[in-house]
Design an enzyme around this catalytic site. Structure first.
Site, PDB file in Angstrom:
ATOM      1  N   HIS A  37      33.559  40.103  45.973  1.00 54.93           N
ATOM      2  CA  HIS A  37      33.571  39.655  44.577  1.00 54.93           C
ATOM      3  C   HIS A  37      32.170  39.251  44.119  1.00 54.93           C
ATOM      4  CE1 HIS A  37      37.774  38.500  45.943  1.00 54.93           C
ATOM      5  NE2 HIS A  37      38.035  39.289  44.914  1.00 54.93           N
ATOM      6  N   ASP A 150      39.275  49.006  46.420  1.00 52.89           N
ATOM      7  CA  ASP A 150      40.524  49.291  45.702  1.00 52.89           C
ATOM      8  C   ASP A 150      40.333  50.570  44.891  1.00 52.89           C
ATOM      9  OD1 ASP A 150      41.813  46.858  46.618  1.00 52.89           O
ATOM     10  OD2 ASP A 150      40.421  45.811  45.312  1.00 52.89           O
TER      11      ASP A 150
END
Lengths: 284, 284
Positions: A37, A150
């Site tokens: 992140h 992802d």
């Protein structure tokens, strides 16, 4: 840094940036932040004037038997990580703010939702596309940053953004890994020490195939076979597929276009995903 | 007035308005404009600095056996009507501009799409919600104007706008009627003189029920019975239902909340819809 929990407060917080035409970068997350992140935050800070991080464990992307309730959460830690990383605004709404009573509209990318995780997690990508569309309309960023780990999520979000004419650039950043290769994920927290060790089979299999690809191998069945020896060490392999990196349709062998080798596997009761992209143009 | 056919040209045409924070009003249409559309333009001109009208016969909201190919079109006439009405920008894209190859994302309001026309035209409101969401993102208006004649469309658009957090106000304007009461519709063009006369049964039935409502009647079965005598004159009644004006769920009798009396009927091979809203608070 400002933390806001309502859409109205978020819009207020962004009003000044908007007024002075500052560029807004957006990193949507489900919290329990890790270096993956933070690499997205860094990319946003490099390219945009203002960086917004959302922290929202989105219920509509979890199936009824999935881990929504136990998904790891640590908001004070996330807030500190954001502050230290130079985030300008943290948006942390509760579920009622995002899905008030009467909510019933959904967004889906019909074809991209079908393969890979979409086949195993019905409704998951509908939930992802819907919440990302909503967050995009709340934040109205110029650029949004996602992690390549992802991969199908990136493809769905890219498609939805294009198809619905959202004036937002989608940037996918490389997967950040632990030193031993395991892809960073909030779900790694679930792993026992033994599972943590077995989980390495995933990245090892991917890397072995990638090394062979770099050495010139283009046949999908050969690359798959090399990876399979490693994948035998996970507890349950859900899929290990070569797909076209853009359409997610099965890749044709020998590889002649950028392909993603995508894996989903259970280690203990934890479901992990990972992928590597192999681009024939730059490889070999 | 400026006519543009691409999203890029539309955004260019709106750039100045955006820069100086002028308010943008938007009237999405399928063209073949009539006074109903022009009342929406007028409303937009009253409330907004810049008025955009889109003219696009949206293929995704027509079923395979519906009238997409024969839907009336007269672009030069539409353009002149827009110019005379003071429209600033006409946006008239072709189907490939709106749905380029690879398009596959859709928006739907799950519950509001089920009753009334939604039950008879599967996929229609998914097509409506999707194209309106797209047009909203292309135009990024402050206010969008719709006609109350398309009551379920208004409800779906309102819901979708709220649910996806689009920062747009939705205004529904009263149905504009011919002197004899027939609701204006581009499809009225299909009617032969005899059908045009029989079509009046729809508005007459609605008005008869409305008169009785104004006289104090609140029982749905009584109001329906009064209208039925007129509806006998259409060729095929598809539905004539009292629904809650907000949720579109069946209205409870006697009426105690705003209800819409909604009708769909075939006159010859032309499908027409109409409705009146009855609000107990202001009635009687």
């Amino acid at each position: 840094m400002q933390t806001v929990t309502t859409v109205a407060a978020l819009r207020d917080a962004l009003a000044e940036a908007r007024k002075f035409n500052r560029s807004v970068g957006f990193v949507p997350t489900m919290g329990f932040l890790h270096e993956g992140h933070l690499s997205l935050v860094e990319a946003s800070r490099t390219r945009c004037d203002v960086t917004v991080v959302s922290i929202f464990v989105n219920p509509t992307q979890f199936g009824p038997k999935e881990d929504h309730n136990i998904y790891p959460r640590d908001f004070p830690r996330d807030e500190k990580l954001c502050r230290d990383a130079g985030v300008d605004i943290v948006f942390a709404p509760d579920a009622d703010e995002v899905y008030p009573p009467g909510f019933e509209s959904f967004v889906e990318a019909v074809e991209l939702e079908k393969p890979l995780c979409g086949a195993l997690r019905p409704g998951h990508f509908r939930g992802v596309a819907t919440v990302v569309c909503k967050l995009f309309n709340m934040v109205q960023p110029h650029i949004a940053f996602f992690g390549q780990k992802d991969l199908q999520q990136c493809a769905v979000v890219r498609r939805m953004t294009l198809d619905l004419n959202l004036p937002i650039e989608i940037v996918a950043m490389p997967t950040v890994r632990e030193q031993d290769g395991l892809a960073m994920s909030s779900r790694n927290r679930y792993l026992s020490p033994g599972e943590r060790w077995r989980a390495l089979a995933i990245s090892r299999g991917l890397f072995a195939a990638e090394a062979e690809f770099r050495a010139g191998e283009r046949r999908v069945e050969k690359l798959s076979a090399i990876a399979s020896r490693h994948f035998e060490n996970v507890d349950r392999l859900q899929y290990a597929e070569f797909v076209d990196a853009g359409t997610l349709r099965p890749a044709t062998s020998p590889l002649s276009r950028p392909a993603a080798f995508c894996v989903a596997a259970y280690v203990g009761s934890t479901r992990l995903i990972d992928n590597v992209i192999m681009s024939p143009d730059v490889g070999a």
